[in-house]
Design an enzyme around this catalytic site. Structure first.
Site, PDB file in Angstrom:
ATOM      1  N   CYS A  37     -32.453   1.665  17.540  1.00  0.00           N
ATOM      2  CA  CYS A  37     -31.482   1.911  18.610  1.00  0.00           C
ATOM      3  C   CYS A  37     -32.145   1.964  19.982  1.00  0.00           C
ATOM      4  CB  CYS A  37     -30.705   3.191  18.341  1.00  0.00           C
ATOM      5  SG  CYS A  37     -31.727   4.652  18.085  1.00  0.00           S
TER       6      CYS A  37
ATOM      7  N   HIS B  61     -31.082   9.512  18.543  1.00  0.00           N
ATOM      8  CA  HIS B  61     -30.376   8.231  18.625  1.00  0.00           C
ATOM      9  C   HIS B  61     -30.160   7.847  20.089  1.00  0.00           C
ATOM     10  CE1 HIS B  61     -27.854   4.984  17.272  1.00  0.00           C
ATOM     11  NE2 HIS B  61     -26.790   5.442  17.912  1.00  0.00           N
TER      12      HIS B  61
END
Length: 445
Positions: free
Chosen positions: A103, A404
Site C-alpha cells: 500500500c 496501512h
C-alpha cells in the site's frame, strides 16, 4: 501565511462511506482518528457496499460507477472547458492491487498521478526511445501510465461527457524499482514481509527518476561510472553579495543539474548563518520536497510548521571557517528562494532512534488553498505564492513498520477520490481535510 479555514462541503457528494479496506491486505489496520469529538471511522475499514473486486460505488454526481458491471464499471465524467484544455493530463482512475505490504507504493503512485505536470511528463516519455537497460524507473512509469485510459475527445464533442471504463490492476512493472529500494529483501512486488515508509519511497523514486532523465539527455555519467548525485557541491569559496538592508554576505550555491522532473517539483532554499563579528554566510540548495517538523507543542497547523521552518535557530558550538575565533554565537534561518510548481510537504510523523521507530499521531490541520506568507520567502514580492491541494498520503496505524496507507486525490475541480489499494471511493472535502495526513501535494495556481 494566509490560508483558508479547513472544511467546507463539496457539492459533488450527497454522502460518503470513507476508506474501504481491501480484504486481501493482511496488515494490522488501525482506524484513523478524525477528532476528539468523532469516534474512529469503523465503517471505513469494513464497508458492506464494497463489491467483490474492491471497487465501491462512489456517492458522487461527477463519477458514477455502474454496479452492474463489476469487472468493467462505467464511469461518466463531465468536462468543463477548463478541463478540456488539460485533457492530455487527465487519466481515468484505476485501483491498484495490493499483493502484500504494497500500500505504500500504491498510495504514492496515486498521489503522483494527481499532479498534472507529472502526468504530462509521463505521456511525453511514452514517445521517447528509452533503452531497456539502465532506466528501470523511467520504464516502470511509462508502462504504468500506459495502463490508464483517457477521455475520448470525440465523445466530449458530441455529448460533453465521456463513457469511460476502469479496472484495478497490479503495478508489477515496479518490481525492479522495489528491488533497488529494498535490496535487503529477496522479493520485489510479491509477498513482501514488511511495510515501508511511503515518504522514503517517494524520495527514492523521485531521485532515481531525476538521475535517469539526466542520463537519457546525456547529462550524467555512463552506466559504468558512479551514480550522479542529486546535488553536487561547489568547492569555491563563494561570492560576496549585498543582501537585505545593504549588508554583505558570502553566498555559496550547491550546483544542481535540472531535469524535467525538477522543473515540476524542484525549488531552492536559502539558509543564512549569522555569527558575531563576521559576515553572514548564505547557502542556496535545491529541494524536491520540504520536510516540516510537527513535533513541537506549538505546531497545530501547516501554518505553524512553516513558521517553525523559517524561524531563526541558535547553533550550539559553532566555529567559523577560519577557526581563529573558536566557538562563537551563531544563528541560522531558512527561507524559500525559488518556489516549485508542485510543492510536496512531508509532515515528519515518524522518528527513528535507539529504541526503534515511533509515530507521532498529533492532529495537524491543513487547508485546501495555501498562500505562503511573504516572511517565508527570500523575495517578499515573489509571485506564485498561492497553492491548491491536489493529493494527500495518510498512514493509518500506530507503528511506522505496520499499518496501512491510503491516498486522497483531486480528480476534478470539485471531486475527490480516495484510493485504498483496489478500492476507489468518492469522498467529501471534509474527509480529505482530516488532521492525520503524512504527505501533502500542493499545486501552484
Amino acid at each position: 501565511m494566509e490560508a483558508q479555514a479547513n472544511g467546507g462541503h463539496n457539492p459533488c457528494f450527497s454522502r460518503t462511506d470513507g476508506v474501504t479496506e481491501n480484504e486481501s491486505d493482511a496488515l494490522d489496520i488501525v482506524p484513523l482518528q478524525i477528532s476528539e469529538n468523532e469516534s474512529a471511522d469503523a465503517e471505513s475499514l469494513s464497508n458492506p457496499n464494497l463489491h467483490k473486486d474492491g471497487i465501491q460505488t462512489p456517492k458522487c454526481k461527477n463519477i458514477l460507477v455502474d454496479s452492474s458491471a463489476v469487472v468493467n464499471p462505467v464511469v461518466d465524467v463531465p468536462e468543463t472547458s477548463r478541463e478540456k484544455a488539460s485533457l492530455a493530463t487527465r487519466i481515468l482512475p484505476r485501483g491498484l492491487i495490493n499483493s502484500g505490504n504494497m500500500c505504500f507504493l500504491n498510495a504514492t503512485l496515486q498521489a503522483l498521478l494527481s499532479c498534472s505536470p507529472f502526468v504530462q511528463l509521463l505521456q511525453d516519455l511514452r514517445n521517447r526511445d528509452i533503452p531497456k537497460i539502465g532506466y528501470p524507473t523511467l520504464i516502470a512509469f511509462v508502462e504504468f501510465i500506459s495502463e490508464f485510459g483517457m477521455p475520448d475527445d470525440s465523445c466530449l464533442k458530441n455529448n460533453e461527457r465521456g463513457a469511460l471504463e476502469t479496472k484495478s490492476f497490479s503495478p508489477v512493472m515496479f518490481d525492479p524499482v522495489l528491488k533497488r529500494f529494498t535490496p535487503d529483501l529477496p522479493t520485489g512486488i510479491s509477498g513482501r514481509p514488511r511495510q515501508e515508509d511511503a515518504q522514503e519511497f517517494l524520495s527514492f523514486v523521485m531521485n532515481q527518476m531525476h538521475d535517469e532523465l539526466l542520463k537519457l539527455d546525456g547529462q550524467s555519467p555512463s552506466s559504468n561510472e558512479a551514480k550522479l548525485p542529486l546535488i553536487s557541491s561547489s568547492e569555491e569559496d563563494g561570492w560576496e553579495t549585498v543582501g537585505p538592508k545593504n549588508k554583505s554576505e558570502v553566498t555559496r550555491t550547491q550546483n544542481f543539474v535540472p531535469s524535467e522532473l525538477s522543473a515540476i517539483f524542484g525549488g531552492q532554499l536559502r539558509s543564512v548563518v549569522k555569527t558575531t563579528g563576521n559576515k553572514a554566510s548564505a547557502t542556496v540548495q535545491p529541494f524536491l520536497l520540504l520536510h516540516l517538523d510537527i513535533f513541537p507543542e506549538a505546531v497545530h497547523t501547516i501554518r505553524d510548521a512553516f513558521h517553525l521552518f523559517s524561524a531563526p535557530e541558535t547553533l550550539e558550538g559553532y566555529k567559523t571557517s577560519s577557526g581563529k575565533a573558536g566557538v562563537v554565537s551563531a544563528s541560522k534561518s531558512i527561507k524559500i528562494q525559488t518556489l516549485s510548481k508542485i510543492m510536496i510537504l512531508h509532515l515528519m510523523r515518524f522518528s527513528y532512534g535507539r529504541k526503534g521507530s515511533t509515530k507521532l499521531s498529533k492532529p495537524v490541520g491543513f487547508p485546501l488553498e495555501l498562500v505562503l506568507g511573504r516572511e517565508l520567502l527570500v523575495s517578499p514580492s515573489s509571485k506564485g505564492r498561492k497553492y491548491e491541494l491536489v493529493a494527500t498520503i495518510t498512514h493509518h496505524g500506530r507503528e511506522p513498520s505496520r499499518g496501512h496507507y491510503t491516498a486522497d486525490a483531486r480528480y476534478s475541480d470539485d471531486c475527490w477520490l480516495r484510493f485504498d489499494d483496489a478500492s476507489v471511493t468518492a469522498v467529501d472535502t471534509n474527509e480529505v481535510l482530516h488532521d492525520q495526513a503524512y504527505v501533502l501535494f500542493y499545486r501552484q495556481t
